[in-house]
Design a protein around this motif. Structure first.
Motif, PDB file in Angstrom:
ATOM      1  N   ARG A   1     -14.213   8.403 -79.056  1.00 48.86           N
ATOM      2  CA  ARG A   1     -14.928   9.573 -79.571  1.00 48.86           C
ATOM      3  C   ARG A   1     -15.134  10.607 -78.461  1.00 48.86           C
ATOM      4  N   ALA A   2     -14.054  10.901 -77.732  1.00 46.60           N
ATOM      5  CA  ALA A   2     -14.107  11.860 -76.628  1.00 46.60           C
ATOM      6  C   ALA A   2     -13.587  13.218 -77.078  1.00 46.60           C
ATOM      7  N   GLN A   3     -14.052  14.262 -76.389  1.00 45.32           N
ATOM      8  CA  GLN A   3     -13.587  15.608 -76.710  1.00 45.32           C
ATOM      9  C   GLN A   3     -12.278  15.950 -75.985  1.00 45.32           C
ATOM     10  N   SER A   4     -12.001  15.253 -74.883  1.00 45.90           N
ATOM     11  CA  SER A   4     -10.758  15.503 -74.148  1.00 45.90           C
ATOM     12  C   SER A   4     -10.318  14.214 -73.472  1.00 45.90           C
ATOM     13  N   SER A   5      -9.004  14.102 -73.284  1.00 42.93           N
ATOM     14  CA  SER A   5      -8.431  12.972 -72.552  1.00 42.93           C
ATOM     15  C   SER A   5      -7.250  13.495 -71.744  1.00 42.93           C
ATOM     16  N   SER A   6      -7.004  12.849 -70.607  1.00 46.93           N
ATOM     17  CA  SER A   6      -5.980  13.358 -69.688  1.00 46.93           C
ATOM     18  C   SER A   6      -5.388  12.217 -68.876  1.00 46.93           C
ATOM     19  N   PHE A   7      -4.174  12.476 -68.362  1.00 50.36           N
ATOM     20  CA  PHE A   7      -3.481  11.539 -67.463  1.00 50.36           C
ATOM     21  C   PHE A   7      -3.311  12.214 -66.118  1.00 50.36           C
ATOM     22  N   TRP A   8      -3.683  11.516 -65.044  1.00 50.67           N
ATOM     23  CA  TRP A   8      -3.668  12.057 -63.684  1.00 50.67           C
ATOM     24  C   TRP A   8      -2.721  11.236 -62.831  1.00 50.67           C
ATOM     25  N   ALA A   9      -1.743  11.913 -62.223  1.00 55.85           N
ATOM     26  CA  ALA A   9      -0.790  11.252 -61.329  1.00 55.85           C
ATOM     27  C   ALA A   9      -1.364  11.242 -59.913  1.00 55.85           C
TER      28      ALA A   9
ATOM     29  N   GLY B   1     -14.490   5.837 -59.445  1.00 58.85           N
ATOM     30  CA  GLY B   1     -15.928   5.912 -59.215  1.00 58.85           C
ATOM     31  C   GLY B   1     -16.632   4.602 -59.520  1.00 58.85           C
ATOM     32  N   ASP B   2     -17.946   4.707 -59.615  1.00 56.99           N
ATOM     33  CA  ASP B   2     -18.729   3.504 -59.912  1.00 56.99           C
ATOM     34  C   ASP B   2     -18.735   3.269 -61.418  1.00 56.99           C
ATOM     35  N   ASP B   3     -19.446   2.193 -61.820  1.00 58.31           N
ATOM     36  CA  ASP B   3     -19.472   1.813 -63.237  1.00 58.31           C
ATOM     37  C   ASP B   3     -20.747   2.281 -63.924  1.00 58.31           C
ATOM     38  N   ALA B   4     -21.475   3.220 -63.333  1.00 60.19           N
ATOM     39  CA  ALA B   4     -22.700   3.714 -63.954  1.00 60.19           C
ATOM     40  C   ALA B   4     -22.372   4.505 -65.215  1.00 60.19           C
ATOM     41  N   PRO B   5     -23.268   4.461 -66.234  1.00 67.18           N
ATOM     42  CA  PRO B   5     -23.014   5.241 -67.464  1.00 67.18           C
ATOM     43  C   PRO B   5     -22.819   6.720 -67.143  1.00 67.18           C
ATOM     44  N   SER B   6     -21.849   7.329 -67.799  1.00 68.01           N
ATOM     45  CA  SER B   6     -21.522   8.725 -67.525  1.00 68.01           C
ATOM     46  C   SER B   6     -20.838   9.321 -68.734  1.00 68.01           C
ATOM     47  N   LEU B   7     -20.779  10.669 -68.762  1.00 61.99           N
ATOM     48  CA  LEU B   7     -20.078  11.366 -69.833  1.00 61.99           C
ATOM     49  C   LEU B   7     -18.580  11.437 -69.580  1.00 61.99           C
ATOM     50  N   THR B   8     -18.112  10.953 -68.448  1.00 59.71           N
ATOM     51  CA  THR B   8     -16.685  10.849 -68.143  1.00 59.71           C
ATOM     52  C   THR B   8     -16.364   9.408 -67.802  1.00 59.71           C
TER      53      THR B   8
ATOM     54  N   ASP C   1     -26.999  15.482 -79.612  1.00 66.06           N
ATOM     55  CA  ASP C   1     -25.648  15.324 -80.177  1.00 66.06           C
ATOM     56  C   ASP C   1     -25.064  14.001 -79.721  1.00 66.06           C
ATOM     57  N   ASP C   2     -24.345  13.328 -80.614  1.00 63.59           N
ATOM     58  CA  ASP C   2     -23.712  12.036 -80.308  1.00 63.59           C
ATOM     59  C   ASP C   2     -22.694  12.167 -79.201  1.00 63.59           C
ATOM     60  N   ALA C   3     -22.088  13.363 -79.071  1.00 60.96           N
ATOM     61  CA  ALA C   3     -21.045  13.567 -78.069  1.00 60.96           C
ATOM     62  C   ALA C   3     -21.610  13.477 -76.661  1.00 60.96           C
ATOM     63  N   ALA C   4     -22.976  13.623 -76.517  1.00 64.68           N
ATOM     64  CA  ALA C   4     -23.567  13.574 -75.188  1.00 64.68           C
ATOM     65  C   ALA C   4     -23.920  12.153 -74.771  1.00 64.68           C
ATOM     66  N   THR C   5     -23.642  11.137 -75.617  1.00 59.33           N
ATOM     67  CA  THR C   5     -23.964   9.749 -75.290  1.00 59.33           C
ATOM     68  C   THR C   5     -23.029   9.231 -74.206  1.00 59.33           C
ATOM     69  N   PRO C   6     -23.557   8.668 -73.112  1.00 61.55           N
ATOM     70  CA  PRO C   6     -22.663   8.129 -72.068  1.00 61.55           C
ATOM     71  C   PRO C   6     -21.813   6.991 -72.611  1.00 61.55           C
ATOM     72  N   PHE C   7     -20.690   6.771 -71.973  1.00 61.33           N
ATOM     73  CA  PHE C   7     -19.805   5.663 -72.343  1.00 61.33           C
ATOM     74  C   PHE C   7     -20.465   4.338 -71.961  1.00 61.33           C
ATOM     75  N   ASP C   8     -20.372   3.349 -72.860  1.00 62.96           N
ATOM     76  CA  ASP C   8     -20.956   2.035 -72.570  1.00 62.96           C
ATOM     77  C   ASP C   8     -19.894   1.072 -72.074  1.00 62.96           C
ATOM     78  N   ASP C   9     -20.294  -0.177 -71.828  1.00 67.96           N
ATOM     79  CA  ASP C   9     -19.374  -1.177 -71.277  1.00 67.96           C
ATOM     80  C   ASP C   9     -18.255  -1.519 -72.253  1.00 67.96           C
ATOM     81  N   THR C  10     -18.562  -1.527 -73.546  1.00 68.91           N
ATOM     82  CA  THR C  10     -17.519  -1.816 -74.533  1.00 68.91           C
ATOM     83  C   THR C  10     -16.426  -0.759 -74.479  1.00 68.91           C
ATOM     84  N   GLU C  11     -16.829   0.486 -74.420  1.00 70.23           N
ATOM     85  CA  GLU C  11     -15.850   1.567 -74.360  1.00 70.23           C
ATOM     86  C   GLU C  11     -15.080   1.541 -73.043  1.00 70.23           C
ATOM     87  N   ARG C  12     -15.743   1.149 -71.966  1.00 72.04           N
ATOM     88  CA  ARG C  12     -15.041   1.026 -70.678  1.00 72.04           C
ATOM     89  C   ARG C  12     -13.943  -0.037 -70.777  1.00 72.04           C
TER      90      ARG C  12
END
Length: 638
Positions: free
Chosen positions: A68-76, A107-114, A140-151
């Motif tokens: 349920r992300a607004q954007s996704s990307s691939f980084w080389a 980065g670390d595994d702390a909850p974040s919007l990215t 808004d639901d979109a502002a919910t940080p990613f949880d461990d399941t989503e990670r």
């Protein structure tokens, strides 16, 4: 525990990855199962792709949907930074081509919007998947940080992506290897025979291993018609059958176009050529239930020699890779057919018959006319053998250079106070070019002069008092100050830049260097002589033995094509021009340029007038060289 077995049970290559993360799913059971089904479908879809970008795009779409992300990307990854190569969703235009430090992706595994995770292939990192949520409004639901399941879902998606990328790479390498083997086999087979029928049959049989079709033939094109000579899977061709005659008509039309075209689907033509083709032959194709076709005219610089034709009962029977392989096979078949046809001809009998017919016709005319013809022939022979004039040798890449050129450099560092010349100005040796700022130098000279005068006055005063010791001391100080004054005068003179030779100012707009800081030894401007120029060019190794010092060089320039300039060769290089694919040797010629019309860098067309040669010598020169080399090689083999 998370059901990682749902992904690992798929028939995909294994991938090394970090140890699983143990946690309890935060989502509800139904939502969790739905995500697992979507993840499995995404893994299956990626496994069916062979294009790297298509795999990455499918992975990003899956990540955006699953998380349920607004954007996704691939980084080389690079050495210290990562570059975004594929992006979807909000802000994809700004993300593409952007770079970030690798620390932001690892980065670390702390909850974040990215959220980001590496795509691993063995011990190396192929890239990073990154998803982001944006805050649109409070609560808004979109502002919910990613949880461990989503990670963990993103980690599993990265593993599936890595597996699909490795599978695509292996399939692509295998396809290229098979294609290369097929092309090498065709080259070996058709190169080992000059029998035309065998060459034709070999081509269609090997083509059947590269493409899957229902009808494949090779037809020769002569006199505006096609003659079907070889068919895949058949040792003989019944050219009298109605099917073969219809096929010959289609082949004739396609060969007449002179260009390859691919009829992907008879029901939906994609180009004007396909639509015109179907206007004539749609009924024939429908009768034999053919829905697609690939038509490859075999042509070279001499014209069309035939056509390689494939038709299938299903649409889109040939992929882009298969069409490329078929085009390579067609090119090789063109060369082989042309060689076989030339070999099959026996021209000597026709040549001897033509000579005999000419001889009979010659002796059938009256004797007086034969004498006139013989006299004319002798005269023409004399003209082409006795009349000689200089042979012109092509001058490759001629470039004008000044005869003499030197750099004007300051001896001391300083700031440019005045520029006394302009571009194109003629200066004499010793003329001032520029003046550096000399305030400090003049002050130092004034100090040295004052010290010298003070010491001289003190010495005179001591002499008047009869103090000999003080007088000697002051005289020594006076000499020291005089030496320093000489040094200051010399330093002051170096602040004026002077022309070391007579010439013209070549540097563009030297006045722009006013108030600029220059260093000692730095090039301030260039002077050169243009009343005579040097033309630098190269001569092919086959003609360099004819060029001698003193030979005349004639040239014309595009600025005045009606005028011919001339000069003389003054130097011939002993080493070839570096970086040239062909072997050429450098040559220099001197040209007078009193009126200054010719400029350095002006393009020219030049010829070297070498030793005189007759028409016969010119015509026979290249064939005799080839024959002599051939005879020498044959003799060395014996």
């Amino acid at each position: 525990m998370f059901r990682r077995d749902l992904i690992h049970s798929l028939p995909l290559p294994a991938v090394e990855s970090p140890s699983p993360i143990a946690f309890e799913p935060a989502a509800s059971g139904a939502a969790f199962d739905a995500r697992m089904r979507q993840l499995v479908r995404a893994a299956v879809a990626m496994a069916g792709e062979q294009d790297q970008r298509a795999i990455l795009t499918a992975s990003l779409h899956a990540a955006q949907t699953l998380l349920r992300a607004q954007s996704s990307s691939f980084w080389a990854p690079g050495e210290r930074q990562a570059t975004c190569q594929v992006a979807i969703g909000r802000g994809e235009g700004a993300l593409l081509g952007a770079t970030v430090p690798l620390s932001l992706l690892v980065g670390d595994d702390a909850p974040s919007l990215t959220l980001s995770t590496p795509i691993l292939s063995g011990q190396s990192t192929v890239g990073y998947l990154r998803v982001a949520r944006e805050t649109t409004s409070p609560g808004d639901d979109a502002a919910t940080p990613f949880d461990d399941t989503e990670r963990e879902i993103l980690v599993l998606l990265a593993e599936s992506t890595a597996s699909a990328l490795r599978s695509a790479a292996r399939l692509k390498a295998a396809d290229r290897s098979d294609d290369l083997k097929l092309i090498q086999e065709l080259s070996r087979e058709i190169g080992s025979s000059l029998d035309l029928d065998r060459v034709l049959q070999t081509v269609v049989n090997i083509a059947a291993r590269a493409l899957t079709f229902d009808l494949g033939v090779l037809a020769l094109y002569e006199g505006g018609k096609c003659d079907v000579r070889a068919m895949a899977g058949s040792a003989a061709v019944d050219s009298g059958s109605e099917e073969m005659q219809d096929l010959a008509f289609r082949a004739t039309w396609a060969a007449g176009t002179g260009e390859m075209f691919y009829l992907s689907d008879r029901e939906a033509p994609g180009s004007d050529t396909e639509r015109i083709f179907l206007q004539f032959f749609d009924g024939e194709l429908e009768k034999i239930d053919m829905h697609s076709g690939l038509y490859l005219p075999l042509h070279d610089e001499e014209g069309v020699v035939g056509i390689l034709l494939f038709e299938a009962k299903r649409p889109e029977f040939a992929s882009a890779r298969e069409r490329d392989i078929a085009m390579i096979l067609a090119n090789q078949a063109t060369v082989a057919i042309r060689n076989a046809k030339l070999y099959s001809q026996v021209p000597m009998a026709e040549v001897l018959g033509a000579i005999s017919a000419k001889r009979t016709a010659f002796f059938s005319i009256p004797k007086r006319k034969r004498a006139i013809v013989a006299g004319v022939a002798v005269g023409m022979l004399g003209v082409i053998t006795l009349i000689r004039w200089p042979l012109r040798v092509m001058a490759e890449a001629p470039v004008f250079q000044p005869t003499e050129m030197t750099d004007v450099r300051p001896m001391v560092a300083g700031t440019v106070d005045r520029v006394l010349v302009r571009e194109g100005m003629i200066v004499s040796a010793g003329d001032p070019i520029a003046q550096l700022r000399d305030v400090e130098a003049r002050a130092a000279r004034a100090r040295a002069s004052a010290m010298m005068q003070a010491a001289a006055q003190a010495a005179t005063l001591a002499a008047s008092r009869g103090d000999a010791a003080q007088e000697r001391l002051q005289r020594m100080l006076e000499e020291s100050a005089r030496a320093e004054l000489a040094l200051r005068d010399e330093a002051l003179s170096t602040t004026t830049l002077r022309a070391p030779m007579r010439g013209i100012v070549l540097t563009s707009r030297p006045e722009l260097k006013l108030d600029a800081r220059v260093q000692a030894g730095e090039t301030f401007l260039q002077l050169g002589r243009t009343d005579s120029l040097e033309l630098e060019f190269s001569v092919d190794q086959r003609d360099i033995d004819r060029v001698r010092i003193g030979h005349e060089v004639r040239l014309r320039v595009e600025a005045m094509p009606q005028r011919t300039f001339s000069g003389r060769v003054i130097a011939i290089g002993a080493l070839p021009v570096a970086g040239d694919t062909a072997v050429r040797y450098p040559v220099r010629a001197a040209l007078p340029n009193d009126d200054g019309f010719l400029k350095p860098g002006m393009p020219a067309h030049a010829r070297v007038l070498t030793e005189p040669s007759s028409v016969a010598g010119r015509l026979l020169r290249t064939p005799m060289r080839v024959l002599r080399l051939l005879w020498w090689r044959m003799w060395s083999w014996i």
